[in-house]
Scaffold this motif. Sequence first.
Motif, PDB file in Angstrom:
ATOM      1  N   VAL A  78       0.840  -1.201   0.000  1.00 54.74           N
ATOM      2  CA  VAL A  78       0.000   0.000   0.000  1.00 54.74           C
ATOM      3  C   VAL A  78       0.874   1.250   0.000  1.00 54.74           C
ATOM      4  O   VAL A  78       0.639   2.209  -0.744  1.00 54.74           O
ATOM      5  N   ARG A  79       1.895   1.245   0.838  1.00 49.47           N
ATOM      6  CA  ARG A  79       2.787   2.399   0.924  1.00 49.47           C
ATOM      7  C   ARG A  79       3.491   2.653  -0.418  1.00 49.47           C
ATOM      8  O   ARG A  79       3.550   3.786  -0.905  1.00 49.47           O
ATOM      9  N   ALA A  80       3.982   1.605  -1.047  1.00 47.36           N
ATOM     10  CA  ALA A  80       4.696   1.758  -2.317  1.00 47.36           C
ATOM     11  C   ALA A  80       3.771   2.275  -3.422  1.00 47.36           C
ATOM     12  O   ALA A  80       4.162   3.129  -4.226  1.00 47.36           O
ATOM     13  N   GLU A  81       2.532   1.769  -3.449  1.00 49.02           N
ATOM     14  CA  GLU A  81       1.596   2.197  -4.484  1.00 49.02           C
ATOM     15  C   GLU A  81       1.176   3.656  -4.294  1.00 49.02           C
ATOM     16  O   GLU A  81       1.029   4.408  -5.265  1.00 49.02           O
ATOM     17  N   ILE A  82       0.974   4.062  -3.054  1.00 51.49           N
ATOM     18  CA  ILE A  82       0.593   5.460  -2.816  1.00 51.49           C
ATOM     19  C   ILE A  82       1.739   6.389  -3.181  1.00 51.49           C
ATOM     20  O   ILE A  82       1.524   7.438  -3.823  1.00 51.49           O
ATOM     21  N   GLU A  83       2.950   6.034  -2.825  1.00 50.60           N
ATOM     22  CA  GLU A  83       4.093   6.866  -3.192  1.00 50.60           C
ATOM     23  C   GLU A  83       4.231   6.966  -4.712  1.00 50.60           C
ATOM     24  O   GLU A  83       4.521   8.032  -5.252  1.00 50.60           O
ATOM     25  N   ARG A  84       4.004   5.853  -5.410  1.00 50.02           N
ATOM     26  CA  ARG A  84       4.105   5.863  -6.870  1.00 50.02           C
ATOM     27  C   ARG A  84       3.032   6.755  -7.481  1.00 50.02           C
ATOM     28  O   ARG A  84       3.315   7.577  -8.366  1.00 50.02           O
ATOM     29  N   GLU A  85       1.777   6.618  -7.038  1.00 52.24           N
ATOM     30  CA  GLU A  85       0.697   7.397  -7.645  1.00 52.24           C
ATOM     31  C   GLU A  85       0.809   8.877  -7.312  1.00 52.24           C
ATOM     32  O   GLU A  85       0.471   9.732  -8.136  1.00 52.24           O
ATOM     33  N   LEU A  86       1.238   9.219  -6.109  1.00 50.43           N
ATOM     34  CA  LEU A  86       1.420  10.631  -5.762  1.00 50.43           C
ATOM     35  C   LEU A  86       2.417  11.298  -6.702  1.00 50.43           C
ATOM     36  O   LEU A  86       2.232  12.447  -7.119  1.00 50.43           O
ATOM     37  N   SER A  87       3.457  10.591  -7.052  1.00 50.22           N
ATOM     38  CA  SER A  87       4.497  11.147  -7.912  1.00 50.22           C
ATOM     39  C   SER A  87       4.097  11.130  -9.380  1.00 50.22           C
ATOM     40  O   SER A  87       4.222  12.142 -10.082  1.00 50.22           O
ATOM     41  N   VAL A  88       3.582   9.985  -9.860  1.00 46.33           N
ATOM     42  CA  VAL A  88       3.336   9.815 -11.296  1.00 46.33           C
ATOM     43  C   VAL A  88       2.075  10.551 -11.750  1.00 46.33           C
ATOM     44  O   VAL A  88       2.070  11.224 -12.785  1.00 46.33           O
ATOM     45  N   TYR A  89       0.983  10.443 -10.978  1.00 44.36           N
ATOM     46  CA  TYR A  89      -0.317  10.934 -11.428  1.00 44.36           C
ATOM     47  C   TYR A  89      -0.729  12.271 -10.821  1.00 44.36           C
ATOM     48  O   TYR A  89      -1.513  13.006 -11.411  1.00 44.36           O
ATOM     49  N   ARG A  90      -0.253  12.587  -9.621  1.00 43.94           N
ATOM     50  CA  ARG A  90      -0.727  13.797  -8.939  1.00 43.94           C
ATOM     51  C   ARG A  90       0.348  14.858  -8.792  1.00 43.94           C
ATOM     52  O   ARG A  90       0.065  15.937  -8.270  1.00 43.94           O
ATOM     53  N   ASN A  91       1.578  14.555  -9.186  1.00 46.81           N
ATOM     54  CA  ASN A  91       2.668  15.529  -9.129  1.00 46.81           C
ATOM     55  C   ASN A  91       2.824  16.116  -7.728  1.00 46.81           C
ATOM     56  O   ASN A  91       2.987  17.332  -7.552  1.00 46.81           O
ATOM     57  N   LEU A  92       2.775  15.251  -6.722  1.00 47.70           N
ATOM     58  CA  LEU A  92       2.910  15.663  -5.328  1.00 47.70           C
ATOM     59  C   LEU A  92       4.200  15.091  -4.754  1.00 47.70           C
ATOM     60  O   LEU A  92       4.712  14.083  -5.232  1.00 47.70           O
ATOM     61  N   PRO A  93       4.742  15.710  -3.710  1.00 45.01           N
ATOM     62  CA  PRO A  93       6.008  15.234  -3.141  1.00 45.01           C
ATOM     63  C   PRO A  93       5.832  13.890  -2.437  1.00 45.01           C
ATOM     64  O   PRO A  93       4.712  13.484  -2.078  1.00 45.01           O
ATOM     65  N   ALA A  94       6.948  13.209  -2.213  1.00 47.40           N
ATOM     66  CA  ALA A  94       6.918  11.936  -1.489  1.00 47.40           C
ATOM     67  C   ALA A  94       6.500  12.179  -0.040  1.00 47.40           C
ATOM     68  O   ALA A  94       6.944  13.148   0.592  1.00 47.40           O
ATOM     69  N   PRO A  95       5.645  11.334   0.516  1.00 44.87           N
ATOM     70  CA  PRO A  95       5.185  11.541   1.890  1.00 44.87           C
ATOM     71  C   PRO A  95       6.241  11.124   2.902  1.00 44.87           C
ATOM     72  O   PRO A  95       7.125  10.302   2.620  1.00 44.87           O
ATOM     73  N   LEU A  96       6.134  11.693   4.107  1.00 44.17           N
ATOM     74  CA  LEU A  96       6.998  11.248   5.200  1.00 44.17           C
ATOM     75  C   LEU A  96       6.605   9.861   5.682  1.00 44.17           C
ATOM     76  O   LEU A  96       7.465   9.033   5.995  1.00 44.17           O
ATOM     77  N   SER A  97       5.291   9.616   5.731  1.00 38.22           N
ATOM     78  CA  SER A  97       4.820   8.311   6.196  1.00 38.22           C
ATOM     79  C   SER A  97       3.478   7.989   5.575  1.00 38.22           C
ATOM     80  O   SER A  97       2.694   8.884   5.231  1.00 38.22           O
ATOM     81  N   VAL A  98       3.233   6.696   5.389  1.00 43.46           N
ATOM     82  CA  VAL A  98       1.948   6.175   4.921  1.00 43.46           C
ATOM     83  C   VAL A  98       1.544   5.072   5.883  1.00 43.46           C
ATOM     84  O   VAL A  98       2.226   4.050   5.986  1.00 43.46           O
ATOM     85  N   THR A  99       0.453   5.262   6.605  1.00 45.39           N
ATOM     86  CA  THR A  99       0.039   4.336   7.656  1.00 45.39           C
ATOM     87  C   THR A  99      -1.285   3.702   7.289  1.00 45.39           C
ATOM     88  O   THR A  99      -2.270   4.419   7.004  1.00 45.39           O
ATOM     89  N   VAL A 100      -1.341   2.373   7.294  1.00 48.01           N
ATOM     90  CA  VAL A 100      -2.596   1.664   7.070  1.00 48.01           C
ATOM     91  C   VAL A 100      -3.389   1.674   8.365  1.00 48.01           C
ATOM     92  O   VAL A 100      -2.914   1.235   9.413  1.00 48.01           O
ATOM     93  N   VAL A 101      -4.610   2.209   8.294  1.00 46.33           N
ATOM     94  CA  VAL A 101      -5.465   2.322   9.478  1.00 46.33           C
ATOM     95  C   VAL A 101      -6.238   1.024   9.660  1.00 46.33           C
ATOM     96  O   VAL A 101      -6.770   0.457   8.693  1.00 46.33           O
ATOM     97  N   ASP A 102      -6.295   0.558  10.890  1.00 50.20           N
ATOM     98  CA  ASP A 102      -6.971  -0.703  11.201  1.00 50.20           C
ATOM     99  C   ASP A 102      -8.488  -0.487  11.215  1.00 50.20           C
ATOM    100  O   ASP A 102      -9.099  -0.289  12.266  1.00 50.20           O
TER     101      ASP A 102
END
Length: 467
Positions: A385-409
């Motif tokens: 999940v973290r890798a996919e969000i980082e990829r889409e933020l960069s490729v599709y949304r032109n946003l910077p890499a996040p500090l953290s991506v946390t999966v909520v339970d």
Amino acid sequence: MTAVLRLEFPWGRYHATPWGRNVNEGLPEWPPSPWRVLRALFATWKTRCAHLRAEDVTAALSQLAGLPTIHAPAMKSAHLRHYMPQIAHRSVGKPSTTITFDPFAVMNPREPIFIEWDVDMSASPRKALEHMADALSYLGRSESICNAALVSRVEKAALASWRPAGPDDPTDAEILCASRPFELSDLLQDPDTVRKNGRLFPTGSRLVPYTKTGSTEHPTITNDWRPTYAAVRFAVHPRPRPLLADAVAVGDLLRRAALRKHNAASATLSGKRASGDRRLDGHRHAHYLSLPHRGRLGATAPIDSVVVWAPGHLNGDELAALAQVRWLRAGQSASGVPDIALAVTGFGEIGEVAPEVVGPSSEWISRTPFCPGRHGKKLSWSDHVRAEIERELSVYRNLPAPLSVTVVDTDVRRFRRYRLPPKETMGSSRRAAMVQIQFGQQVEGPIVLGSLCHFGLGLFVPAKHVQ
């Protein structure tokens, strides 16, 4: 020195009837009269710029009481006919109506109007005029949505110049202008008051003959013009409201309804090229996003609004197709989803239409589940999940890499994660997760990621908007 007012009509229409003419003559006012502009600026001051000093406004408008040069594009006149019911319309017998015309001028929405006054205005009145121009929202009748600004120069490309006619010049139009000495109170006269006083025109005004030079024969209006707005917001009727769990179904139904109303191939509304191939252009086509009531979270939150957001913008026909959608009929293909009544409540830039999904914010939280668009390769679920969000933020949304991506339970099984039949069935449900993203800086949204992000999944909102 000059003062130049720039007027842009994004709908390509200017609705106004000339002073002294009847609306049912079907003749639009063209070019816009300086008297009407002064009245609009005065009304804007009273209703939207009350903080401005009266002496600055008076000085600015008094200097604009001269005879300006008007630079305007070519236009074509048109009208609509409205059959207005009379008092006896619902009584027994033949319904009685009165026809009323709505004349308007049609021009290229990309070509603005410039009104140029030859004045030397001091700093304070000029600043007041700049504030009033920025706050001006329409000119003429309220259908004439406009963007106004005080600018430094005139861009004369493809524009006709209208100036006061000399003794030997032909008269191409008679335009209502302010006369001197100028009194600010003269701008308060409405047509009924003028008629009751036995006058054809307001006191403090006069018809001035104008001549035109450098015009084009016909306006260059195309069918694919791009307006300056990218989002449309619908209100959902409260009885009954669908649940956020069915956001994908609501988005799918709205997309289908919009395409039916459009009656032609639309890459922006459908996300596909005319050939039927998937449109891979960085997610520039329409996203159909469901927003819950008062910022609530969870699958059981009722949907209060639906927003259609197209980063690549909607053209005029696509906007009109969306505006015609009134009902979303779920039927058997969307079990558990009620028939939904919709009404357009706003359109414009996404920050104006749906500020709750824009930010800025450094912390963003899932409103609907994120479904990775690719399968993981030897990664744990959270790492994938973290890798996919980082990829889409960069490729599709032109946003910077996040500090953290946390999966909520959080249990996401209540959310529909597949499109409506016959496109997909329950067996096509995707694995999903609710996620929290932390950036090292404030970033602007919207942030919509993952599979089915164009149908309402993967929508993130700033943490401050989450209850």
